[in-house]
Design an enzyme around this catalytic site. Structure first.
Site, short mmCIF file in Angstrom:
data_model
loop_
_atom_site.label_atom_id
_atom_site.label_comp_id
_atom_site.label_asym_id
_atom_site.label_seq_id
_atom_site.Cartn_x
_atom_site.Cartn_y
_atom_site.Cartn_z
CG ASP A 68 -2.05 -1.00 1.09
OD1 ASP A 68 -2.24 -1.53 -0.02
OD2 ASP A 68 -2.71 -1.28 2.10
NE ARG A 93 0.28 3.29 13.49
CZ ARG A 93 0.75 2.05 13.52
NH1 ARG A 93 1.87 1.76 14.19
NH2 ARG A 93 0.14 1.07 12.87
CG ASP A 129 -2.85 2.58 13.93
OD1 ASP A 129 -2.64 2.90 15.12
OD2 ASP A 129 -2.73 1.42 13.51
CB SER A 168 -4.32 -5.84 8.54
OG SER A 168 -3.77 -4.69 9.14
N1 ARG Z 1 -6.26 -2.36 17.28
C1 ARG Z 1 -4.91 -2.01 17.60
C2 ARG Z 1 -4.85 -0.57 17.99
O1 ARG Z 1 -5.68 0.18 17.56
C3 ARG Z 1 -3.94 -2.36 16.50
C4 ARG Z 1 -4.08 -1.57 15.24
C5 ARG Z 1 -3.21 -2.05 14.11
N2 ARG Z 1 -3.48 -3.41 13.84
C6 ARG Z 1 -3.27 -4.06 12.72
N3 ARG Z 1 -3.41 -5.33 12.73
N4 ARG Z 1 -2.92 -3.47 11.64
O2 ARG Z 1 -3.96 -0.17 18.70
#
Ligand code: ARG
Length: 400
Positions: free
Chosen positions: A14, A95, A124, A175
């Site tokens: 992506d 992040r 995110d 993912s």
């Molecule tokens: N749900 C988790 C959070 O919001 C992980 C987010 C990213 N997860 C992922 N499998 N891409 O902190």
């Protein structure tokens, strides 16, 4: 001058396609920045080169591993931060450090905008954009997947049409987001919340159903931070890495939950965080020995607030800073040693030692020679229970 956009680059399909996609849609030059938060996997130099091959005018890798461990994972450890009492904030912690490096790069390269590869449904995107607003308010944000209609199928077509050096056939149904604090896996068949995860979902942990012989580990803490493992000095990063290996070998830190996202959606996630879970367990027990009772009770409330703010993308909020000042203060005497047995999916503390603790053998012992005056307990209970006694008497009198 041509407009410039800094892209938070992972090296995956992506964000690789996003380089050209953003350039086509906006006419801007794209600078790709990959941040190393201990995600492992591909060599980051390979990732950097891929960004250039996909059309980035500049690409660089920021090694943020120690910084991430020290300034992001350690505060979470001091807080014992577990969202929904289970999830150690793996993605939520990374992040803000990525944002910090993106903002730095944007200033260095004179970019007006930052871009990230998140969808419009997750947490995110919020963490990236609120993070940018807080530390680099002059930057605009765009999300090609969300704002420029870059779907997975279009990404595959685009990569094939432009011959981008990125695999489009490898079918990974999941993912995945990972760093040294843990790993998050979602989507695919896991979206049916009745489906149990299969073996291939896991990477940081071995199956706890077939554990090796128990592994005994000694973790030394100083003011809430692990400073030695089995007597060997370690940095925070090394402590997490070592515990990932040792606890991971016993299948510790596997988590399967339906969680409440900030955006209102319930989602199913599988996490693996062997190091984080083992360290939090050890740290919590050392706090049991060292924190004063009321302080410990209050800290749990502060922890819940801190955890929710971090989950909700408020890393840079003043409230989080204030809560952190409280948490930091509680760690003054959280020093000592914890002995744990790692085995069969569990990290179990079976020994603790602290020169700064509040455990007093002479007060606690039921053997001869204790220093506690048991006769004082009668009066204490009399007064402590007085309000309840009065209320009970009223109820007996009035009958309702
Ligand atoms: N749900 C988790 C959070 O919001 C992980 C987010 C990213 N997860 C992922 N499998 N891409 O902190």
């Amino acid at each position: 001058m041509t407009d410039r956009i800094v892209l938070a680059y992972s090296g995956g399909l992506d964000t690789s396609v996003a380089i050209g996609w953003i350039a086509d849609a906006t006419g801007a030059e794209v600078i790709a920045v990959a941040v190393d938060v201990g995600q492992g996997g591909e060599d980051l130099e390979v990732i950097r080169q891929r960004a250039l091959d996909c059309g980035a005018v500049e690409a660089y890798v920021a090694d943020a591993r120690d910084e991430f461990a020290e300034e992001y994972c350690m505060p979470a450890l001091k807080a014992n931060a577990l969202y929904h009492d289970k999830y150690p904030l793996v993605s939520a912690l990374s992040r803000p450090v990525i944002v910090k490096h993106i903002a730095k790069a944007a200033r260095e390269f004179g970019a007006s905008t930052m871009a990230h590869g998140c969808t419009g449904k997750g947490n995110d995107q919020v963490r990236f954009e609120v993070g940018i607003t807080s530390i680099a308010p002059e930057l605009k944000c765009i999300a090609p997947v969300r704002d420029l209609a870059l779907t997975r199928d279009k990404a595959i077509d685009y990569a094939e049409k432009h011959n981008l050096p990125i695999a489009t056939t490898k079918k990974n149904p999941f993912s995945i987001d990972q760093n040294v604090w843990g790993r998050a896996v979602e989507t695919g068949f896991l979206e049916d919340i009745w489906n149990a995860p299969t073996k291939d979902v896991y990477d940081y942990t071995d199956d706890p159903a077939f554990p090796p012989v128990p592994d005994e580990v000694l973790i030394t803490f100083e003011k809430g931070i692990p400073v030695a493992i089995d007597g060997q000095k370690v940095t925070p990063l090394q402590a997490i890495e070592i515990m990932n290996q040792r606890a991971g070998a016993h299948g510790i830190g596997r988590i399967d939950i339906v969680e409440d996202r900030l955006v209102g959606i319930k989602s199913r996630e599988i996490y693996e965080a062997p190091g984080a879970i083992a360290l939090i367990e050890a740290h919590k027990e050392l706090e049991n020995v060292t924190l004063e009772r009321e302080q410990a009770r209050y800290k749990r409330r502060i922890t819940d607030e801190w955890t929710e703010l971090v989950y909700d993308g408020m890393w840079s909020s003043p409230l989080k800073d204030s809560l952190e000042a409280f948490i930091e203060d509680t760690q003054r005497y959280v020093s000592g040693e914890i002995r744990m047995q790692l085995h069969g999916g569990k990290a179990i503390v079976d020994g603790r030692k602290s020169d700064t603790g509040l455990y007093d053998f002479n007060l606690a012992t039921y053997d001869e020679g204790d220093t506690f005056d048991q006769s004082a307990a009668r009066g204490f209970i009399e007064i402590y229970g007085l309000a309840a006694k009065q209320a009970a008497a009223r109820q007996a009198r009035l009958g309702y």
